[in-house]
Write a protein that holds these residues in place. Structure first.
Motif, PDB file in Angstrom:
ATOM      1  N   ALA A  39      18.174  13.366 -75.673  1.00 52.83           N
ATOM      2  CA  ALA A  39      19.539  13.448 -75.141  1.00 52.83           C
ATOM      3  C   ALA A  39      20.204  12.068 -75.242  1.00 52.83           C
ATOM      4  CB  ALA A  39      19.548  14.032 -73.739  1.00 52.83           C
ATOM      5  N   CYS A  40      20.851  11.615 -74.177  1.00 48.70           N
ATOM      6  CA  CYS A  40      21.691  10.412 -74.289  1.00 48.70           C
ATOM      7  C   CYS A  40      20.911   9.142 -74.627  1.00 48.70           C
ATOM      8  CB  CYS A  40      22.457  10.186 -72.994  1.00 48.70           C
ATOM      9  SG  CYS A  40      23.420  11.598 -72.517  1.00 48.70           S
ATOM     10  N   THR A  41      19.592   9.160 -74.447  1.00 53.95           N
ATOM     11  CA  THR A  41      18.803   7.962 -74.777  1.00 53.95           C
ATOM     12  C   THR A  41      18.291   7.996 -76.214  1.00 53.95           C
ATOM     13  OG1 THR A  41      16.814   9.024 -73.919  1.00 53.95           O
ATOM     14  CG2 THR A  41      18.009   7.609 -72.384  1.00 53.95           C
ATOM     15  N   SER A  42      18.699   8.977 -77.000  1.00 57.46           N
ATOM     16  CA  SER A  42      18.104   9.174 -78.331  1.00 57.46           C
ATOM     17  C   SER A  42      18.233   7.934 -79.222  1.00 57.46           C
ATOM     18  CB  SER A  42      18.749  10.364 -79.042  1.00 57.46           C
ATOM     19  OG  SER A  42      18.586  11.549 -78.312  1.00 57.46           O
ATOM     20  N   GLU A 101      26.775  12.034 -81.953  1.00 62.20           N
ATOM     21  CA  GLU A 101      26.894  13.229 -81.122  1.00 62.20           C
ATOM     22  C   GLU A 101      28.187  13.963 -81.436  1.00 62.20           C
ATOM     23  OE1 GLU A 101      23.971  14.507 -79.602  1.00 62.20           O
ATOM     24  OE2 GLU A 101      23.819  12.530 -78.697  1.00 62.20           O
ATOM     25  N   LEU A 102      28.058  15.283 -81.518  1.00 59.30           N
ATOM     26  CA  LEU A 102      29.227  16.136 -81.732  1.00 59.30           C
ATOM     27  C   LEU A 102      29.162  17.231 -80.670  1.00 59.30           C
ATOM     28  CD1 LEU A 102      30.496  16.941 -85.277  1.00 59.30           C
ATOM     29  CD2 LEU A 102      31.055  18.351 -83.337  1.00 59.30           C
ATOM     30  N   ILE A 103      29.404  16.828 -79.452  1.00 61.08           N
ATOM     31  CA  ILE A 103      29.220  17.724 -78.313  1.00 61.08           C
ATOM     32  C   ILE A 103      30.366  18.725 -78.197  1.00 61.08           C
ATOM     33  CG2 ILE A 103      29.108  17.701 -75.768  1.00 61.08           C
ATOM     34  CD1 ILE A 103      27.351  15.238 -76.045  1.00 61.08           C
ATOM     35  N   SER A 104      31.510  18.383 -78.785  1.00 62.91           N
ATOM     36  CA  SER A 104      32.670  19.285 -78.656  1.00 62.91           C
ATOM     37  C   SER A 104      32.357  20.691 -79.152  1.00 62.91           C
ATOM     38  CB  SER A 104      33.867  18.724 -79.419  1.00 62.91           C
ATOM     39  OG  SER A 104      33.568  18.598 -80.793  1.00 62.91           O
ATOM     40  N   GLY A 126      32.568  13.255 -75.307  1.00 62.82           N
ATOM     41  CA  GLY A 126      33.333  13.060 -76.535  1.00 62.82           C
ATOM     42  C   GLY A 126      32.393  12.946 -77.722  1.00 62.82           C
ATOM     43  N   ASP A 127      32.969  12.875 -78.931  1.00 64.71           N
ATOM     44  CA  ASP A 127      32.195  12.802 -80.175  1.00 64.71           C
ATOM     45  C   ASP A 127      32.254  11.375 -80.744  1.00 64.71           C
ATOM     46  OD1 ASP A 127      31.979  15.573 -79.924  1.00 64.71           O
ATOM     47  OD2 ASP A 127      33.693  15.949 -81.258  1.00 64.71           O
ATOM     48  N   GLY A 128      31.226  11.002 -81.520  1.00 63.87           N
ATOM     49  CA  GLY A 128      31.242   9.693 -82.180  1.00 63.87           C
ATOM     50  C   GLY A 128      29.900   9.372 -82.796  1.00 63.87           C
ATOM     51  N   TYR A 177      36.411   6.441 -74.922  1.00 65.42           N
ATOM     52  CA  TYR A 177      35.572   7.381 -75.676  1.00 65.42           C
ATOM     53  C   TYR A 177      34.821   8.372 -74.789  1.00 65.42           C
ATOM     54  CZ  TYR A 177      36.222   3.970 -79.466  1.00 65.42           C
ATOM     55  OH  TYR A 177      36.754   3.121 -80.410  1.00 65.42           O
ATOM     56  N   GLY A 178      34.832   8.223 -73.463  1.00 61.09           N
ATOM     57  CA  GLY A 178      34.061   9.098 -72.592  1.00 61.09           C
ATOM     58  C   GLY A 178      32.576   8.950 -72.851  1.00 61.09           C
ATOM     59  N   ASN A 179      31.805   9.997 -72.518  1.00 58.81           N
ATOM     60  CA  ASN A 179      30.356   9.985 -72.716  1.00 58.81           C
ATOM     61  C   ASN A 179      30.038  10.627 -74.067  1.00 58.81           C
ATOM     62  OD1 ASN A 179      27.614  10.323 -72.689  1.00 58.81           O
ATOM     63  ND2 ASN A 179      27.519  11.324 -70.685  1.00 58.81           N
ATOM     64  N   MET A 180      29.614   9.798 -75.011  1.00 63.80           N
ATOM     65  CA  MET A 180      29.239  10.312 -76.344  1.00 63.80           C
ATOM     66  C   MET A 180      27.731  10.440 -76.449  1.00 63.80           C
ATOM     67  SD  MET A 180      31.759   8.107 -78.781  1.00 63.80           S
ATOM     68  CE  MET A 180      31.229   6.537 -78.080  1.00 63.80           C
TER      69      MET A 180
END
Ligand code: ACO
Length: 374
Positions: free
Chosen positions: A110-113, A139-142, A157-159, A277-280
């Motif tokens: 997840a976010c630590t990848s 990440e393309l969470i959208s 968000g994505d990025g 950018y929010g949380n990507m």
């Protein structure tokens, strides 16, 4: 002794900007609520697949290091929003880059990848398995966000961004890593609908329901990132005032402020991108690192602390010793095609494909069952 210096860096941010005002056109929320609770004002929505964001970011990082794709020996793709399970995503980037000599693997924590990938690639270079590596956080969470759920839809968000690591004799790169996982907290963050557990449910990607215990994740995130940061500083014999820059996971401004406070590091030394950018997820740390370099916030020889947490709940903190070079050796011409739709139009397109059978998110959650194996 061999170390793994960070010699290249590059980001690829999708251009379409989704504002808090855009979100309030279809969710019961407000700019005031989102800004005061999270610090977020905008986030990006991608008009291209994650592999394309990754390839552009990686091409920029490789050029920055003064290398070519053919020089690369390992690609690590850190993400929890892979487009396919088999074949893996790193192999797609290898193909698109023409990095024909590279091994290719995905890491999902997840976010630590990205940081788990950085730690893995560093270890592989330090033990002589490979001489260099590209590590990607993307990440393309959208695409699988539940856009009807205001508890989560406003946060992500994505990025994408990538770094290049190269073997060196000087003490550079990741010099300390502390990694862990509070697995009893797995149910606090779960995306129902993505994965084999849901294969019998006739659920398509994009039709999801999120289990998300925000306050619980918040508390655990502050504690885990603070503990890991204290431990990695101790492990490396570095004091908080010797840290030049903190590049943390960007899930919430208040979480970051909590971690900085515990660590005894002033916010002036913290790199922030959460507002724009929010949380990507796995992309937040490498994107923030690239922007810190571009803004001249990384001095030659800088000591950089990188704490993060993510679903699992995985957590980690890494200490990086920067080298003498803080400017790129070269530039790539790789770029995204222009976006022909606004971010709100892109999100509305995704919303139109979600829930095709008229199920509400709550209904989907019920259809999938309230109990999942831990
Ligand atoms: N707009 C308006 N109101 C909202 C919204 C929204 N978007 N979302 C929730 N609310 C409401 C809730 O319904 C609730 O209302 P109620 O009190 O009437 O029931 C209320 O706001 C909740 O408010 P708070 O409890 O004050 O919210 P809090 O300050 O805890 O902030 C937040 C919530 C932002 C989710 C916070 O807990 C947080 O950031 N948690 C961590 C989230 C996180 O890190 N996620 C990432 C996980 S790991 C990874 O990075 C992938």
């Amino acid at each position: 002794m061999t170390y793994a210096a960070i010699t290249g860096w590059g980001a690829c941010m999708p251009p379409a900007v989704l504002t808090n005002g855009d979100l309030s056109t279809f969710l019961e929320t407000s700019d005031e609520w989102i800004t005061s609770r999270t610090g977020m004002r905008e986030r990006r929505i991608s008009h291209v697949p994650a592999a394309e964001l990754s390839t552009v970011a990686a091409a920029r990082a490789i050029a920055c290091a003064g290398l070519t794709a053919a020089d690369i020996e390992l690609i690590v793709y850190g993400s929890c929003s892979n487009e396919e399970q088999v074949p893996n995503s790193a192999s797609g980037v290898q193909l698109a880059l023409g990095a024909t000599h590279a091994a290719a693997m995905d890491i999902n924590t997840a976010c630590t990848s990205f940081l788990y990938g950085l730690s893995t690639a560093t270890a592989m270079i330090r033990t002589g398995v490979v001489k260099n590596a590209v590590v990607i956080g993307v990440e393309l969470i959208s695409r699988y966000m539940d856009w009807s759920n205001r508890n989560v839809a406003v946060l992500f968000g994505d990025g994408a961004a990538a770094v290049v690591l190269q073997a060196t004799d000087t003490e550079e790169g990741v010099v300390g890593s502390v990694l862990g996982c509070d697995a009893e907290a797995r149910p606090t963050l779960r995306v129902r609908g993505v994965g084999l557990a849901y294969s019998g449910c006739n659920i398509t990607l994009g039709d999801t329901a999120w289990d998300f215990d925000g306050p619980q994740i918040f508390k655990r995130a502050v504690r885990a990132m603070s503990d890991a940061s204290g431990r990695v500083l101790h492990q490396c014999g570095v004091t908080a005032d010797q840290v030049d820059l903190v590049v943390p996971h960007q899930a919430n401004l208040r979480i970051i402020e909590g971690v900085a406070k515990y660590a005894g590091i002033p916010m002036e030394k913290v790199m922030l991108t959460v507002q724009k950018y929010g949380n990507m997820s796995s992309a937040t740390v490498p994107v923030a690192l690239v922007e810190a370099l571009e803004q001249g916030r990384v001095a030659p020889g800088a000591t950089i602390l990188m704490p993060a947490f993510g679903g699992g709940l995985t957590w980690c903190s890494m200490l990086v010793k920067w080298g003498q070079r803080v400017t790129p050796l070269g530039q790539s011409s790789a770029a995204l095609p222009p976006a022909t739709k606004t971010a709100l139009e892109l999100v509305n397109d995704i919303r139109a494909t979600q829930d095709p059978h008229g199920r509400s998110a709550a209904g989907l959650s019920r259809a999938l069952g309230s109990e999942m194996p831990a």
